[in-house]
Write a protein that holds these residues in place. Sequence first.
Motif, PDB file in Angstrom:
ATOM      1  N   GLY A  34      -7.599  -7.113  -2.060  1.00 38.16           N
ATOM      2  CA  GLY A  34      -6.417  -6.405  -2.533  1.00 38.16           C
ATOM      3  C   GLY A  34      -6.534  -6.093  -4.008  1.00 38.16           C
ATOM      4  O   GLY A  34      -7.432  -6.594  -4.691  1.00 38.16           O
ATOM      5  N   GLN A  53      -1.514  -1.794  -7.986  1.00 39.09           N
ATOM      6  CA  GLN A  53      -0.474  -1.225  -7.133  1.00 39.09           C
ATOM      7  C   GLN A  53       0.929  -1.550  -7.631  1.00 39.09           C
ATOM      8  O   GLN A  53       1.862  -0.774  -7.425  1.00 39.09           O
ATOM      9  N   GLY A  79       0.801  -1.213   0.000  1.00 34.95           N
ATOM     10  CA  GLY A  79       0.000   0.000   0.000  1.00 34.95           C
ATOM     11  C   GLY A  79       0.838   1.270   0.000  1.00 34.95           C
ATOM     12  O   GLY A  79       0.345   2.348  -0.372  1.00 34.95           O
ATOM     13  N   THR A 111       0.761   3.094  -3.258  1.00 37.71           N
ATOM     14  CA  THR A 111      -0.374   3.983  -3.477  1.00 37.71           C
ATOM     15  C   THR A 111      -0.163   5.317  -2.762  1.00 37.71           C
ATOM     16  O   THR A 111      -0.425   6.388  -3.325  1.00 37.71           O
ATOM     17  N   THR A 171      -4.650   8.795  -3.481  1.00 36.66           N
ATOM     18  CA  THR A 171      -5.046   8.293  -2.163  1.00 36.66           C
ATOM     19  C   THR A 171      -6.525   8.513  -1.855  1.00 36.66           C
ATOM     20  O   THR A 171      -6.934   8.466  -0.700  1.00 36.66           O
ATOM     21  N   VAL A 228      -8.541   6.269   0.689  1.00 39.83           N
ATOM     22  CA  VAL A 228      -7.537   5.554   1.492  1.00 39.83           C
ATOM     23  C   VAL A 228      -7.461   6.221   2.870  1.00 39.83           C
ATOM     24  O   VAL A 228      -7.285   7.439   2.954  1.00 39.83           O
TER      25      VAL A 228
END
Length: 333
Positions: A241, A246, A50, A53, A59, A62
Amino acid sequence: MNTTHQLVRLLRRPAGLPTPDDFALVEAPVPEPEDGQVLVRNTHFLVFPGLRTLMGGETRDVPLPPLRPGDTLFGPAIGEVVDGPLEKGRSVLHLQGWREYATPGADACRPLEEVLPDPVAHLAQGSAAYGALTRLAEVREGDTVFVTGAAGAVGTLAGQIARLLGAARVIGSTGSPDKARRLERELGYDAVVLRDGAPIDEQLAQAAPDGIDIVLDTVGGEQLTAAVHAANRGARFALVGALAGQLSPDRAGGSAPTVLDTYRLLTRGITIAGYNGMDHPDVEAEWETRFGDWLRAGEIRFPYTAIQGMRQAPEALPRLIAGRSFGAAIVEL
């Protein structure tokens, strides 16, 4: 106690996938805790994808702040209290990894009890897999389960969890023949499909001739596309996920488009849901209790790749992205 310590900072926003040159190992004074803060000497911290990212600038949605050039990296860490309002010598879990000494707020530290036999196991990424397989996909006796990204931090635990919950057959995917052998020999996977082998549709048809009942997806991309084709009627898909996005050099980590056959979703009554731990606040404690019991009984393993010391830390995320880890990637100090 030392007067200086080492930490890892982001030097620049990566152009494509991050390289060790995008990070700097910096010497800085050991921080002084302010009121309400705890000085912690870190012993282990988690390397998680992560971060790609967070440093990519995408983001939205997030729950963690973006990483900008000059910022110190962060993430789950375990350490021992040195000073502050908590008991000295106590092991705690917090989010200020990627440094030798941290100063989280006392309310941001979780003192570690003896629920798990090894404190490092608190860095295991099994909670999402457990929650998805008990709250969304709900494993039933006799199910065939397909776990994408099976050699990762989530996948290495997900297959074992599915088996313990009653799955009859567990299939995984990975990109390495060596990892495939380890998944079968060490973690009980019945079959593993290779990302760079024959077409995944063909491999899944051979690995699961009677179809798939549950998909625990950590990747997305073509693996999720293929899983829909192999799904049985009433199959349940749990998404935990999006590594295809990513870990793509062409994306910044905040998107992961996938082609899905909606006709098959309709005609087979397939359900797809994304798992978010914040929607299931009861899962963490339940998972931890069961994880501890399974560890003590020798019914589950917590595989991880250890990265030794801060000197190797700037290479840790690029190594993870390059597929050079099996299980979780943890820096040991």
